[in-house]
Motif scaffolding. Structure first.
Motif, PDB file in Angstrom:
ATOM      1  N   PHE A  68      -3.418  -7.447   5.512  1.00 60.66           N
ATOM      2  CA  PHE A  68      -3.965  -6.404   4.626  1.00 60.66           C
ATOM      3  C   PHE A  68      -4.461  -5.248   5.176  1.00 60.66           C
ATOM      4  CE2 PHE A  68      -4.955  -9.523   1.020  1.00 60.66           C
ATOM      5  CZ  PHE A  68      -4.467 -10.647   1.813  1.00 60.66           C
ATOM      6  N   ARG A  69      -4.202  -4.093   4.348  1.00 60.92           N
ATOM      7  CA  ARG A  69      -4.878  -2.747   4.775  1.00 60.92           C
ATOM      8  C   ARG A  69      -5.626  -2.084   3.750  1.00 60.92           C
ATOM      9  NH1 ARG A  69      -3.015   0.119   0.787  1.00 60.92           N
ATOM     10  NH2 ARG A  69      -0.397   0.702   0.991  1.00 60.92           N
ATOM     11  N   PHE A  70      -6.677  -1.138   4.462  1.00 63.01           N
ATOM     12  CA  PHE A  70      -7.163  -0.235   3.477  1.00 63.01           C
ATOM     13  C   PHE A  70      -6.862   1.184   3.975  1.00 63.01           C
ATOM     14  CE2 PHE A  70     -11.160   2.466   2.668  1.00 63.01           C
ATOM     15  CZ  PHE A  70     -10.850   2.800   1.227  1.00 63.01           C
ATOM     16  N   ALA A  71      -6.242   1.839   3.065  1.00 61.40           N
ATOM     17  CA  ALA A  71      -5.508   3.403   3.650  1.00 61.40           C
ATOM     18  C   ALA A  71      -6.110   4.563   2.713  1.00 61.40           C
ATOM     19  CB  ALA A  71      -4.226   3.166   3.202  1.00 61.40           C
ATOM     20  N   PRO A  72      -7.446   4.900   3.155  1.00 63.07           N
ATOM     21  CA  PRO A  72      -7.998   6.006   2.390  1.00 63.07           C
ATOM     22  C   PRO A  72      -7.533   7.282   2.922  1.00 63.07           C
ATOM     23  CG  PRO A  72      -9.515   5.198   3.945  1.00 63.07           C
ATOM     24  CD  PRO A  72      -8.444   4.375   3.942  1.00 63.07           C
ATOM     25  N   SER A  73      -7.471   8.483   2.215  1.00 55.77           N
ATOM     26  CA  SER A  73      -7.115   9.760   2.644  1.00 55.77           C
ATOM     27  C   SER A  73      -8.861  10.531   3.173  1.00 55.77           C
ATOM     28  CB  SER A  73      -6.418  10.735   1.595  1.00 55.77           C
ATOM     29  OG  SER A  73      -5.163  10.150   1.574  1.00 55.77           O
ATOM     30  N   PRO A  74      -8.705  11.075   4.076  1.00 55.49           N
ATOM     31  CA  PRO A  74     -10.185  11.711   4.537  1.00 55.49           C
ATOM     32  C   PRO A  74     -10.308  13.279   3.893  1.00 55.49           C
ATOM     33  CG  PRO A  74      -8.611  11.711   6.333  1.00 55.49           C
ATOM     34  CD  PRO A  74      -7.795  11.128   5.534  1.00 55.49           C
ATOM     35  N   ILE A  85      -5.337   5.794   8.109  1.00 53.72           N
ATOM     36  CA  ILE A  85      -6.233   6.942   7.609  1.00 53.72           C
ATOM     37  C   ILE A  85      -4.936   7.920   7.223  1.00 53.72           C
ATOM     38  CG2 ILE A  85      -7.071   9.061   8.473  1.00 53.72           C
ATOM     39  CD1 ILE A  85      -9.204   6.824   8.299  1.00 53.72           C
ATOM     40  N   GLU A  86      -4.815   8.125   6.113  1.00 48.77           N
ATOM     41  CA  GLU A  86      -3.763   8.812   5.163  1.00 48.77           C
ATOM     42  C   GLU A  86      -3.951  10.476   5.215  1.00 48.77           C
ATOM     43  OE1 GLU A  86      -2.235   6.714   1.993  1.00 48.77           O
ATOM     44  OE2 GLU A  86      -1.300   5.269   3.613  1.00 48.77           O
ATOM     45  N   ASP A  87      -3.604  10.909   6.688  1.00 52.10           N
ATOM     46  CA  ASP A  87      -4.177  12.320   6.604  1.00 52.10           C
ATOM     47  C   ASP A  87      -2.871  13.428   6.699  1.00 52.10           C
ATOM     48  OD1 ASP A  87      -3.332  11.413   9.110  1.00 52.10           O
ATOM     49  OD2 ASP A  87      -4.971  12.200  10.316  1.00 52.10           O
ATOM     50  N   SER A 120       5.940  12.809   2.530  1.00 49.19           N
ATOM     51  CA  SER A 120       4.875  12.493   1.384  1.00 49.19           C
ATOM     52  C   SER A 120       4.138  11.450   1.394  1.00 49.19           C
ATOM     53  CB  SER A 120       5.698  12.799  -0.011  1.00 49.19           C
ATOM     54  OG  SER A 120       6.533  11.368  -0.050  1.00 49.19           O
ATOM     55  N   TYR A 121       3.278  11.181   0.397  1.00 49.07           N
ATOM     56  CA  TYR A 121       2.246   9.979   0.277  1.00 49.07           C
ATOM     57  C   TYR A 121       3.547   8.998   0.310  1.00 49.07           C
ATOM     58  CZ  TYR A 121       0.305   6.020  -2.076  1.00 49.07           C
ATOM     59  OH  TYR A 121      -0.002   4.706  -2.938  1.00 49.07           O
ATOM     60  N   HIS A 122       4.342   9.028  -0.648  1.00 47.33           N
ATOM     61  CA  HIS A 122       5.345   7.739  -1.070  1.00 47.33           C
ATOM     62  C   HIS A 122       6.145   7.306   0.054  1.00 47.33           C
ATOM     63  CE1 HIS A 122       4.037   8.022  -5.309  1.00 47.33           C
ATOM     64  NE2 HIS A 122       4.171   9.299  -5.214  1.00 47.33           N
ATOM     65  N   SER A 148       5.518   7.956   3.494  1.00 38.32           N
ATOM     66  CA  SER A 148       4.746   7.654   4.639  1.00 38.32           C
ATOM     67  C   SER A 148       4.096   6.185   4.345  1.00 38.32           C
ATOM     68  CB  SER A 148       3.498   8.476   4.860  1.00 38.32           C
ATOM     69  OG  SER A 148       3.638   9.735   4.756  1.00 38.32           O
ATOM     70  N   VAL A 149       3.919   5.853   3.053  1.00 40.26           N
ATOM     71  CA  VAL A 149       3.313   4.393   2.951  1.00 40.26           C
ATOM     72  C   VAL A 149       4.129   3.411   2.971  1.00 40.26           C
ATOM     73  CG1 VAL A 149       3.536   3.989   0.068  1.00 40.26           C
ATOM     74  CG2 VAL A 149       1.239   3.688   1.336  1.00 40.26           C
ATOM     75  N   VAL A 150       5.616   3.572   2.637  1.00 43.09           N
ATOM     76  CA  VAL A 150       6.483   2.353   2.770  1.00 43.09           C
ATOM     77  C   VAL A 150       6.901   2.238   4.421  1.00 43.09           C
ATOM     78  CG1 VAL A 150       7.371   2.649   0.493  1.00 43.09           C
ATOM     79  CG2 VAL A 150       8.487   3.903   2.169  1.00 43.09           C
ATOM     80  N   VAL A 191      -3.130  -4.422  -1.451  1.00 43.74           N
ATOM     81  CA  VAL A 191      -4.161  -4.560  -2.398  1.00 43.74           C
ATOM     82  C   VAL A 191      -4.852  -2.938  -2.501  1.00 43.74           C
ATOM     83  CG1 VAL A 191      -6.481  -5.529  -3.143  1.00 43.74           C
ATOM     84  CG2 VAL A 191      -4.828  -6.773  -1.653  1.00 43.74           C
ATOM     85  N   ARG A 192      -4.909  -2.712  -3.857  1.00 47.14           N
ATOM     86  CA  ARG A 192      -5.254  -1.095  -4.048  1.00 47.14           C
ATOM     87  C   ARG A 192      -5.235  -1.095  -5.716  1.00 47.14           C
ATOM     88  NH1 ARG A 192       0.724   1.495  -2.763  1.00 47.14           N
ATOM     89  NH2 ARG A 192       1.724   0.576  -4.438  1.00 47.14           N
ATOM     90  N   GLY A 193      -5.959   0.095  -5.944  1.00 49.41           N
ATOM     91  CA  GLY A 193      -6.304   0.514  -7.476  1.00 49.41           C
ATOM     92  C   GLY A 193      -5.237   0.520  -8.317  1.00 49.41           C
ATOM     93  N   ASP A 228      -4.650   2.459 -10.298  1.00 49.56           N
ATOM     94  CA  ASP A 228      -4.012   3.891 -10.658  1.00 49.56           C
ATOM     95  C   ASP A 228      -2.571   4.064  -9.744  1.00 49.56           C
ATOM     96  OD1 ASP A 228      -5.929   3.633  -8.190  1.00 49.56           O
ATOM     97  OD2 ASP A 228      -6.299   5.708  -8.400  1.00 49.56           O
ATOM     98  N   LEU A 229      -2.528   3.307  -8.775  1.00 51.26           N
ATOM     99  CA  LEU A 229      -1.298   3.206  -7.944  1.00 51.26           C
ATOM    100  C   LEU A 229      -0.142   2.317  -8.432  1.00 51.26           C
ATOM    101  CD1 LEU A 229      -2.834   3.854  -4.514  1.00 51.26           C
ATOM    102  CD2 LEU A 229      -1.572   5.354  -5.877  1.00 51.26           C
ATOM    103  N   PHE A 230      -0.609   1.732  -9.417  1.00 51.29           N
ATOM    104  CA  PHE A 230       0.295   0.547  -9.954  1.00 51.29           C
ATOM    105  C   PHE A 230       1.906   1.008  -9.986  1.00 51.29           C
ATOM    106  CE2 PHE A 230       2.557  -2.190 -13.195  1.00 51.29           C
ATOM    107  CZ  PHE A 230       2.096  -3.470 -12.762  1.00 51.29           C
TER     108      PHE A 230
HETATM  109  N1  GLU Z   1      -4.053   7.002   0.311  1.00 50.86           N
HETATM  110  C1  GLU Z   1      -4.072   6.662  -0.950  1.00 50.86           C
HETATM  111  C2  GLU Z   1      -5.412   6.895  -1.648  1.00 50.86           C
HETATM  112  O1  GLU Z   1      -6.509   7.339  -0.882  1.00 50.86           O
HETATM  113  C3  GLU Z   1      -4.136   5.110  -1.005  1.00 50.86           C
HETATM  114  C4  GLU Z   1      -2.630   4.218  -0.582  1.00 50.86           C
HETATM  115  C5  GLU Z   1      -2.440   2.953  -0.886  1.00 50.86           C
HETATM  116  O2  GLU Z   1      -3.069   2.174  -0.768  1.00 50.86           O
HETATM  117  O3  GLU Z   1      -1.093   2.919  -1.060  1.00 50.86           O
HETATM  118  O4  GLU Z   1      -5.452   6.810  -2.795  1.00 50.86           O
END
Ligand code: GLU
Length: 286
Positions: free
Chosen positions: A5-11, A41-43, A199-201, A203-205, A217-219, A221-223
C-alpha cells in the motif's frame, strides 16, 4: 508476496483531515493484510512544492502514529524513469506537442457550444495541434516555444482496447466491483511538458509499478483518473493494481477540504490540543 500500500501526498501545503483519512486507511489496511506501507512524495511540480511542507508531512504522519519504509521515494529524484516512459509512448507515435496555453484552450473551447470538460473540470483539448505538420512542430520547438506533450487519445484507445479495473471502494456514482475505464473522458491529456518530462498521471503509474504497489487506496476525487492510469498501464505493459477509492472529508459547507484552509490542517488541530485518537474520530475511523 505481501500486499503493498502507499500514501502519496504532494508537499504543496500542510496535510489536512482528508489526508489523515487516506494515510490512516492505507496504514490500517496494510496492517490488517500483513502488508507493507510506503510513503511517496509527489513533488514533480517544483513551482508549488516546498521542503518545509515535506518536513511537515513526516512530522504529521509520525504524530498520527504511522510508520513507513525508508527510503521514501521522492518523485523529483526519478525524472529519468518518467522520461523513459514518456519516450516509449512517443516511440509508439502516441504523443504530440501542443503549443496552446491553458488560457488559449479555454478560449477555443469557449467559442464552441457545449464543449466537454475533463473529470477535473478543464476543457478537453480541441485538437488543433494534431493537425500541425511535423515540420512546423520542429520549427516551433527549435524556436523555443513552450509546449505540452499530449496523448493522442483516439490512437491510444485504438491500441489499448477495452480496459477495466477492480474497485473495492466506491466511485462517485456508487461504482464498485469491475469498473469499465473511460479514458476518452480525458481527451488528449497532458502527459509531460517542455520543461518537465512527466505529469501526475504518468509518474503515478510508473512509480506504482516500480514500487510493487498492489493496492491503491485514495480519495474518490481521483476515481476517474484511474481510467487514464489503466490506459497508461496497458500501453506501457505495466500490471494493474487493485483500487479502493474512499469518501472525502468535507467541511461544514459540504465542500472538499483544501490545503489552503488552515483550520483543518493537522498541525493546527494538534496545536489546538487534538490527539491522534481524536483525529481518527474526526475522520470517522473512531
Ligand atoms: N499526489 C496525489 C495527491 O496529493 C495523490 C496521488 C495518488 O494517490 O494517486 O492528491
Amino acid at each position: 508476496m505481501p500486499p503493498v500500500f502507499r500514501f502519496a501526498p504532494s508537499p504543496n501545503g500542510y496535510l489536512h483531515l482528508g489526508h489523515a483519512l487516506s494515510a490512516i486507511l492505507n496504514f490500517d489496511m496494510a496492517k490488517a493484510a500483513g502488508g507493507r506501507f510506503l510513503l511517496r512524495i509527489e513533488d514533480i511540480d517544483a513551482t508549488r512544492c516546498r521542503p518545509e511542507y515535506e518536513e511537515a508531512i513526516y512530522e504529521d504522519l509520525a504524530w498520527l502514529g504511522l510508520s513507513w519504509e525508508e527510503p521514501v521515494r521522492r518523485q523529483s529524484q526519478h525524472l529519468d524513469a518518467y522520461r523513459q516512459a514518456r519516450d516509449r509512448l512517443d516511440a509508439m507515435g502516441l504523443l504530440f506537442p501542443a503549443f496552446e496555453s491553458r488560457g488559449e484552450i479555454a478560449r477555443l473551447a469557449g467559442e464552441r457550444a457545449f464543449w466537454p470538460l475533463d473529470p477535473d473540470g478543464a476543457p478537453l483539448y480541441p485538437g488543433e495541434g494534431k493537425m500541425l505538420p511535423d515540420e512546423e512542430r520542429r520549427r516551433r520547438i527549435a524556436a523555443g516555444a513552450p509546449y505540452a506533450l499530449r496523448i493522442d487519445m483516439d490512437k491510444a484507445i485504438a491500441r489499448a482496447g477495452a480496459l477495466h479495473w477492480q474497485e473495492s471502494g466506491r466511485g462517485p456514482g456508487g461504482e464498485s466491483g469491475i469498473v469499465t475505464a473511460d479514458p476518452r473522458a480525458w481527451g488528449d491529456a497532458v502527459l509531460a511538458r517542455k520543461e518537465v518530462p512527466t505529469s501526475y498521471h504518468l509518474s503515478v503509474v510508473v512509480d506504482d509499478t516500480l514500487q510493487g504497489v498492489t493496492h491503491v487506496v485514495r480519495g474518490v476525487d481521483l476515481f476517474w483518473s484511474t481510467s487514464l492510469h489503466r490506459l497508461l498501464q496497458s500501453l506501457l505493459g505495466l500490471p494493474a493494481p487493485l483500487y479502493h477509492h474512499h469518501r472525502l472529508v468535507l467541511d461544514a459547507d459540504g465542500r472538499k477540504l483544501s490545503k489552503s484552509t488552515a483550520a483543518t490542517a493537522l498541525r493546527a488541530l494538534r496545536q489546538a490540543g487534538a490527539t491522534p485518537d481524536a483525529i481518527r474520530a474526526m475522520v470517522g475511523l473512531g
